[in-house]
Design an enzyme around this catalytic site. Structure first.
Site, PDB file in Angstrom:
ATOM      1  N   ALA A  56       4.663   4.904 -11.270  1.00 48.83           N
ATOM      2  CA  ALA A  56       3.418   4.311 -10.783  1.00 48.83           C
ATOM      3  C   ALA A  56       2.330   5.370 -10.743  1.00 48.83           C
ATOM      4  O   ALA A  56       2.576   6.549 -10.971  1.00 48.83           O
ATOM      5  CB  ALA A  56       3.644   3.741  -9.385  1.00 48.83           C
ATOM      6  N   LYS A  57       1.141   4.904 -10.450  1.00 49.57           N
ATOM      7  CA  LYS A  57      -0.066   5.752 -10.431  1.00 49.57           C
ATOM      8  C   LYS A  57       0.152   7.104  -9.742  1.00 49.57           C
ATOM      9  O   LYS A  57      -0.323   8.126 -10.220  1.00 49.57           O
ATOM     10  CB  LYS A  57      -1.197   5.019  -9.703  1.00 49.57           C
ATOM     11  CG  LYS A  57      -2.025   4.165 -10.625  1.00 49.57           C
ATOM     12  CD  LYS A  57      -3.163   4.973 -11.262  1.00 49.57           C
ATOM     13  CE  LYS A  57      -3.595   4.436 -12.608  1.00 49.57           C
ATOM     14  NZ  LYS A  57      -2.870   5.014 -13.747  1.00 49.57           N
ATOM     15  N   ARG A  58       0.864   7.064  -8.612  1.00 52.98           N
ATOM     16  CA  ARG A  58       0.978   8.336  -7.877  1.00 52.98           C
ATOM     17  C   ARG A  58       1.787   9.378  -8.630  1.00 52.98           C
ATOM     18  O   ARG A  58       1.792  10.541  -8.278  1.00 52.98           O
ATOM     19  CB  ARG A  58       1.536   8.096  -6.482  1.00 52.98           C
ATOM     20  CG  ARG A  58       2.943   7.660  -6.458  1.00 52.98           C
ATOM     21  CD  ARG A  58       3.266   6.931  -5.159  1.00 52.98           C
ATOM     22  NE  ARG A  58       4.342   6.008  -5.397  1.00 52.98           N
ATOM     23  CZ  ARG A  58       5.600   6.381  -5.532  1.00 52.98           C
ATOM     24  NH1 ARG A  58       5.927   7.652  -5.413  1.00 52.98           N
ATOM     25  NH2 ARG A  58       6.532   5.496  -5.776  1.00 52.98           N
TER      26      ARG A  58
END
Ligand code: GLU
Length: 500
Positions: free
Chosen positions: A250-252
């Site tokens: 994911a984005k993180r």
């Protein structure tokens, strides 16, 4: 065999979905089967034509193609779900007519209350069946009165639903957890579980290869296949692509979309090759494999159940391998946008400008992970600034010693009398400065490096110096930013140090 990739056009193509597309594509091409692209855009609020166009572009960029799709058409079209609403309606009418589907008038509040009650008493959370037994008359009256209704599939009583998955083996779900799913929402849009079954069946898809997040949808879909009289495809649910901490990528974790990797200067062949290795192994120790070889070796049956971890370090390693193998002309073409972005090239460099940019990109390419990092390595060419160099205390200290000053003074005098330097000219210059100053080794090279590049480190001078002077000869019409030549650099440096 017929495979399909069925993205929802609600954003950028995630590398996890790109991997799903790739496994379908590899399986289709390797088996001589067909690849179908279907756009699942019934979620009108979030689906956009722009997202669809970018997904298609990213897939093509990675080297994939399809035989049927929204852009190509084909015998089982249309290939956008939003254009197939009548088809879904025909099948939901059929189920309603046979009593295997029913209208449901439950409000969201009612459904939420039922859900809470189920959780509170430890019952499985599934539709309570409130509207299942409404009589035909009641339903008609409520519909006539304009009440909105969804359509639910009346799931048959079964102990369990079992299927064979190519990745997971036998998968079994207890019938108890399967509530009656909505197949058509109250606004008339088909639900995913329904549209996907109708489409996969009508498009004669033989193999459904998709993310593991859909494995729990599969029992409902299988019951729908049966109710509609279709025979189900073979399923393969791919383990999700994880970040290094083993949670879904994911984005993180950093970049997640194909578009981001593309703008950062990963090569399409590298991303494709790397993604093929996430959850599948070509055997032996081979990892750098061109796309044709991936097609030759890939078997969907060999895909493992273990989650694939997306490892940015390994992607960088694969990318470095492909960067080093680029032909000079392709490297030039690929590097130009990154030079433009850095302000080192104008909108349209001419032939000579492009050749020069390719030449300097080749000097830097061995030391970077991706194209985006190339201009940074070449700043010494375009951003030479004596005052800035001397504002660095370390550089200032280096050039204040008497030996260094002598080297720079002699360098400036020597260069004033010489033509632009190529590799040989630079050898000759070094020998002359060495002779005149008696300095050698670091005492000779370091001041020369600082005076000519403005930096204390960087690529070998034997390569940097000819690049500087070749740059100095570029015409401004070439579309390449001005490069200050070695002669002008040395003279300016000497002047700044009060040596001339
Ligand atoms: N549109 C679905 C998704 O993007 C496809 C699921 C499937 O392949 O059945 O997740």
């Amino acid at each position: 065999m017929r495979f399909r990739f069925a993205p929802s056009p609600t954003g950028l193509l995630h590398v996890g979905n790109a991997r799903t597309a790739l496994f379908n594509w590899l399986a289709a091409r390797g088996s001589g089967g067909s690849m179908v692209l279907r756009i699942e855009d019934t979620n009108a609020e979030h689906s956009t034509g722009e997202s669809e166009a970018r997904i298609l572009e990213d897939l093509r960029w990675m080297g994939m193609s399809w035989d049927e799709g929204p852009d190509l058409g084909g015998p089982f079209g249309p290939y956008r779900q939003s254009e197939r609403l009548q088809t879904y309606q025909a099948y939901s009418d059929e189920l309603l007519g046979r009593g295997t589907a029913y209208h449901c008038f439950c409000s969201p509040e009612q459904l939420e209350a039922d859900r809470r009650a189920a959780v509170a008493t430890g019952r499985p959370v599934r539709y309570a069946g409130t509207c299942r037994t409404l009589s035909g008359n009641v339903v008609r009256r409520r519909l006539d009165a304009g009440e909105s209704a969804a359509i639910r599939f009346s799931v048959p009583e079964v102990d369990k639903v079992e299927f064979h998955d190519l990745v997971h083996g036998t998968v079994s779900f207890s019938g108890e957890v399967i509530g009656d799913p909505i197949i058509v929402r109250s606004d008339g849009r088909p639900a995913y579980n329904f549209a996907v079954v109708v489409d996969d069946a009508l498009m004669e898809i033989s193999h459904v290869v998709r993310g593991e997040d859909h494995i729990s949808n599969t029992p409902r879909q299988l019951l729908l296949y049966e109710a509609l009289g279709f025979s189900p495809p073979v399923f393969a649910h791919l383990s999700l692509v994880m970040g290094p901490d083993r949670t879904p990528l994911a984005k993180r974790h950093g970049a997640t979309s194909v578009a981001e990797f593309r703008t950062r200067g990963y090569l399409p062949e590298a991303l494709t090759n790397y993604l093929a290795l996430v959850g599948w192994s070509p055997g032996a120790d081979d990892e750098i494999l061109p796309i044709e070889e991936l097609v030759r070796r890939f078997r969907i049956d060999d895909v493992g159940q273990r989650a694939g971890v997306f490892d940015p370090e390994k992607l960088a390693w694969v990318n470095r391998n492909y960067l080093k193998a680029l032909s000079p002309s392709r490297l030039a073409t690929l590097a130009v946008p990154f030079f433009q972005q850095a302000g080192f090239a104008g909108a349209e460099p001419d032939g000579g400008g492009t050749v020069f940019l390719g030449y300097i990109a080749a000097l830097a390419v061995g030391a970077v992970d991706r194209l985006e990092q190339i201009p940074e390595r070449l700043k010494f060419l375009f951003e030479f600034d004596v005052a800035e160099a001397l504002s660095d205390p370390e550089i200032r200290r280096e050039v204040e010693g008497s030996e260094a000053r002598r080297v720079i003074a002699v360098l400036a005098v020597e260069l004033s009398a010489r033509p632009r330097l190529d590799a040989e000219g630079f050898l000759d210059l070094k020998a002359a400065v060495q002779n005149e100053t008696g300095c050698k080794g670091r005492a000779l090279f370091h001041p020369i490096r600082i005076a000519l590049t403005g930096c204390g480190d960087g690529m070998e001078l034997d390569r940097a110096v000819p690049a500087i002077d070749r740059g100095a000869e570029m015409l401004s019409a070439s579309g390449v930013r001005t490069v200050v030549g070695c002669r002008e650099r040395a003279v300016a440096f000497a002047a700044a140090l009060g040596l001339s």
